[in-house]
Write a protein that holds these residues in place. Structure first.
Motif, PDB file in Angstrom:
ATOM      1  N   ILE A  57       0.860  -1.178   0.000  1.00  0.00           N
ATOM      2  CA  ILE A  57       0.000   0.000   0.000  1.00  0.00           C
ATOM      3  C   ILE A  57       0.895   1.225   0.000  1.00  0.00           C
ATOM      4  CG2 ILE A  57      -1.796   1.274   1.229  1.00  0.00           C
ATOM      5  CD1 ILE A  57      -2.641  -1.367   2.530  1.00  0.00           C
ATOM      6  N   ILE A  58       0.740   2.081  -1.006  1.00  0.00           N
ATOM      7  CA  ILE A  58       1.540   3.302  -1.117  1.00  0.00           C
ATOM      8  C   ILE A  58       0.652   4.494  -0.791  1.00  0.00           C
ATOM      9  CG2 ILE A  58       2.879   4.777  -2.663  1.00  0.00           C
ATOM     10  CD1 ILE A  58       3.609   2.309  -4.276  1.00  0.00           C
ATOM     11  N   ALA A  59       1.058   5.279   0.192  1.00  0.00           N
ATOM     12  CA  ALA A  59       0.301   6.464   0.586  1.00  0.00           C
ATOM     13  C   ALA A  59       0.687   7.647  -0.300  1.00  0.00           C
ATOM     14  CB  ALA A  59       0.567   6.792   2.050  1.00  0.00           C
ATOM     15  N   VAL A  60      -0.322   8.385  -0.744  1.00  0.00           N
ATOM     16  CA  VAL A  60      -0.109   9.570  -1.566  1.00  0.00           C
ATOM     17  C   VAL A  60      -0.788  10.750  -0.877  1.00  0.00           C
ATOM     18  CG1 VAL A  60      -0.402  10.600  -3.844  1.00  0.00           C
ATOM     19  CG2 VAL A  60      -0.149   8.121  -3.633  1.00  0.00           C
ATOM     20  N   SER A  61      -0.097  11.887  -0.808  1.00  0.00           N
ATOM     21  CA  SER A  61      -0.694  13.045  -0.147  1.00  0.00           C
ATOM     22  C   SER A  61      -0.107  14.329  -0.723  1.00  0.00           C
ATOM     23  CB  SER A  61      -0.440  13.006   1.369  1.00  0.00           C
ATOM     24  OG  SER A  61       0.901  13.364   1.661  1.00  0.00           O
TER      25      SER A  61
ATOM     26  N   TRP B 272       7.600   5.107 -10.062  1.00  0.00           N
ATOM     27  CA  TRP B 272       8.307   3.947 -10.591  1.00  0.00           C
ATOM     28  C   TRP B 272       9.322   3.419  -9.594  1.00  0.00           C
ATOM     29  CZ3 TRP B 272       7.489   0.229 -13.631  1.00  0.00           C
ATOM     30  CH2 TRP B 272       8.514  -0.562 -14.133  1.00  0.00           C
ATOM     31  N   THR B 273      10.050   4.328  -8.923  1.00  0.00           N
ATOM     32  CA  THR B 273      11.017   3.917  -7.908  1.00  0.00           C
ATOM     33  C   THR B 273      10.312   3.185  -6.775  1.00  0.00           C
ATOM     34  OG1 THR B 273      12.465   5.785  -8.406  1.00  0.00           O
ATOM     35  CG2 THR B 273      12.773   4.724  -6.292  1.00  0.00           C
ATOM     36  N   ALA B 274       9.151   3.697  -6.375  1.00  0.00           N
ATOM     37  CA  ALA B 274       8.395   3.056  -5.293  1.00  0.00           C
ATOM     38  C   ALA B 274       7.979   1.643  -5.684  1.00  0.00           C
ATOM     39  CB  ALA B 274       7.170   3.897  -4.931  1.00  0.00           C
ATOM     40  N   LEU B 275       7.538   1.460  -6.927  1.00  0.00           N
ATOM     41  CA  LEU B 275       7.139   0.132  -7.392  1.00  0.00           C
ATOM     42  C   LEU B 275       8.340  -0.807  -7.460  1.00  0.00           C
ATOM     43  CD1 LEU B 275       4.624   1.128 -10.210  1.00  0.00           C
ATOM     44  CD2 LEU B 275       4.079   0.209  -7.953  1.00  0.00           C
ATOM     45  N   GLU B 276       9.470  -0.286  -7.928  1.00  0.00           N
ATOM     46  CA  GLU B 276      10.681  -1.116  -7.971  1.00  0.00           C
ATOM     47  C   GLU B 276      11.069  -1.569  -6.572  1.00  0.00           C
ATOM     48  OE1 GLU B 276      13.658   1.158 -10.045  1.00  0.00           O
ATOM     49  OE2 GLU B 276      13.434  -0.112 -11.814  1.00  0.00           O
ATOM     50  N   ASP B 277      10.986  -0.646  -5.607  1.00  0.00           N
ATOM     51  CA  ASP B 277      11.343  -0.993  -4.229  1.00  0.00           C
ATOM     52  C   ASP B 277      10.437  -2.080  -3.672  1.00  0.00           C
ATOM     53  OD1 ASP B 277      13.348   0.866  -4.278  1.00  0.00           O
ATOM     54  OD2 ASP B 277      12.211   2.423  -3.231  1.00  0.00           O
ATOM     55  N   LEU B 278       9.153  -2.044  -4.062  1.00  0.00           N
ATOM     56  CA  LEU B 278       8.209  -3.037  -3.560  1.00  0.00           C
ATOM     57  C   LEU B 278       8.420  -4.412  -4.171  1.00  0.00           C
ATOM     58  CD1 LEU B 278       4.825  -1.073  -3.430  1.00  0.00           C
ATOM     59  CD2 LEU B 278       6.202  -1.857  -1.493  1.00  0.00           C
TER      60      LEU B 278
ATOM     61  N   ALA C 163      11.204  -5.521  -6.168  1.00  0.00           N
ATOM     62  CA  ALA C 163      12.555  -6.055  -6.348  1.00  0.00           C
ATOM     63  C   ALA C 163      12.805  -7.143  -5.309  1.00  0.00           C
ATOM     64  CB  ALA C 163      13.586  -4.944  -6.198  1.00  0.00           C
ATOM     65  N   PRO C 164      13.509  -8.219  -5.669  1.00  0.00           N
ATOM     66  CA  PRO C 164      13.825  -9.266  -4.698  1.00  0.00           C
ATOM     67  C   PRO C 164      14.564  -8.696  -3.496  1.00  0.00           C
ATOM     68  CG  PRO C 164      14.379  -9.968  -6.921  1.00  0.00           C
ATOM     69  CD  PRO C 164      14.029  -8.509  -7.006  1.00  0.00           C
ATOM     70  N   ARG C 165      14.252  -9.204  -2.314  1.00  0.00           N
ATOM     71  CA  ARG C 165      14.888  -8.729  -1.095  1.00  0.00           C
ATOM     72  C   ARG C 165      16.401  -8.914  -1.187  1.00  0.00           C
ATOM     73  NH1 ARG C 165      11.320  -5.462   1.408  1.00  0.00           N
ATOM     74  NH2 ARG C 165       9.299  -6.469   1.645  1.00  0.00           N
ATOM     75  N   GLY C 166      17.122  -7.888  -0.774  1.00  0.00           N
ATOM     76  CA  GLY C 166      18.569  -7.995  -0.768  1.00  0.00           C
ATOM     77  C   GLY C 166      19.216  -7.689  -2.102  1.00  0.00           C
ATOM     78  N   LEU C 167      18.393  -7.448  -3.151  1.00  0.00           N
ATOM     79  CA  LEU C 167      18.966  -7.174  -4.462  1.00  0.00           C
ATOM     80  C   LEU C 167      19.495  -5.749  -4.479  1.00  0.00           C
ATOM     81  CD1 LEU C 167      19.413  -8.131  -7.378  1.00  0.00           C
ATOM     82  CD2 LEU C 167      17.179  -7.188  -7.958  1.00  0.00           C
ATOM     83  N   SER C 168      20.778  -5.582  -4.745  1.00  0.00           N
ATOM     84  CA  SER C 168      21.395  -4.267  -4.684  1.00  0.00           C
ATOM     85  C   SER C 168      21.699  -3.712  -6.057  1.00  0.00           C
ATOM     86  CB  SER C 168      22.705  -4.331  -3.873  1.00  0.00           C
ATOM     87  OG  SER C 168      23.599  -5.262  -4.460  1.00  0.00           O
ATOM     88  N   THR C 169      21.302  -4.442  -7.102  1.00  0.00           N
ATOM     89  CA  THR C 169      21.653  -3.996  -8.453  1.00  0.00           C
ATOM     90  C   THR C 169      20.535  -3.208  -9.124  1.00  0.00           C
ATOM     91  OG1 THR C 169      20.847  -6.093  -9.366  1.00  0.00           O
ATOM     92  CG2 THR C 169      23.176  -5.966  -8.795  1.00  0.00           C
TER      93      THR C 169
END
Length: 243
Positions: free
Chosen positions: A55-59, A89-95, A97-103
């Motif tokens: 869930i992404i909050a927008v305000s 887009w960054t928020a979606l990638e963060d959600l 992306a595999p945990r621990g993936l730093s690339t």
């Protein structure tokens, strides 16, 4: 961006949609739902436990203390209306992306450098426009030059922006279809895309403080800070402001 979205404005319609479809993520406008935000978040998690961490909050920029407390208590990613297009887009990638993936490279939003302002120097060449008045800015970002002409037609309370994205020879031909967004104090004022020559044209109601956001690459956005527009009242007194 390849996503399919469903927009609802009534809380019960939101719950019905989530019960019907297995959505991947929910963007929740806290300004819209107001005091029902807590109930809404809990109900979403009850209906679809898989959405508990999606869930992404927008305000707006001035979220009330109750909304900020909700964001912190539920550990919700938080985006502002004014930067939604460039940050979602960054928020979606963060959600996802595999945990621990730093690339996974985050989306970069950088501020362009002012090179020329026609109010303090002669107008530079490059702008593709038939307009002969207004204020002409030239910005640079890496190897890209962005020309912007801000103009207000006599007797109008609207402003127009004509611009062009110009790259060096190695990047020529890549400026077609770039998203361009005009941002004001209350959020997005207008949006468009560049044509095959990198040109764009925007028009909106007058706003005191504006900026442009242009996507120059898959994960790269540049902000063009045009700043306070009070110069229009000084330099173009014929503008019909109603004051």
């Amino acid at each position: 961006m390849g996503w399919t979205s469903t927009a609802v404005s009534v809380q019960e319609d939101l719950f019905a949609a989530i019960e019907k479809e297995p959505f991947d993520v929910v963007l929740l406008d806290l300004d819209h739902i107001g005091s029902d935000a807590e109930r809404t978040v809990l109900k979403i998690k009850e209906i679809r436990p898989s959405l508990s961490e999606r869930i992404i909050a927008v305000s707006g920029e001035r979220a009330d203390p109750q909304a900020l407390e909700l964001i912190e208590r539920h550990d919700l990613p938080h985006l502002l209306h004014v930067h939604l297009l460039s940050q979602v887009w960054t928020a979606l990638e963060d959600l996802f992306a595999p945990r621990g993936l730093s690339t996974v490279a985050p989306r970069s939003v950088q501020v362009a450098r002012l090179v020329s302002d026609s109010f303090s120097s002669p107008s530079p060449q490059g702008i593709r426009s038939s307009c002969s008045s207004g204020r002409h800015f030239t910005y640079e970002h890496n190897d890209t030059t962005i020309d912007v002409l801000v103009h207000c037609t006599e007797g109008s309370d609207r402003i127009s922006l004509v611009g062009q994205v110009l790259d060096g020879p190695k990047a020529r031909g890549k400026n077609d279809g770039l998203p361009v967004v005009l941002i004001g104090g209350n959020g997005t004022l207008a949006r468009t895309t560049t044509n095959h020559l990198g040109e764009f044209n925007l028009e909106s109601e007058f706003a005191d403080n504006v900026s442009l956001e242009i996507r120059l690459g898959e994960r790269s956005w540049v902000t063009i800070p045009l700043g306070q527009m009070d110069w229009i009242n000084r330099e173009m007194p014929e503008r019909a402001t109603g004051t």
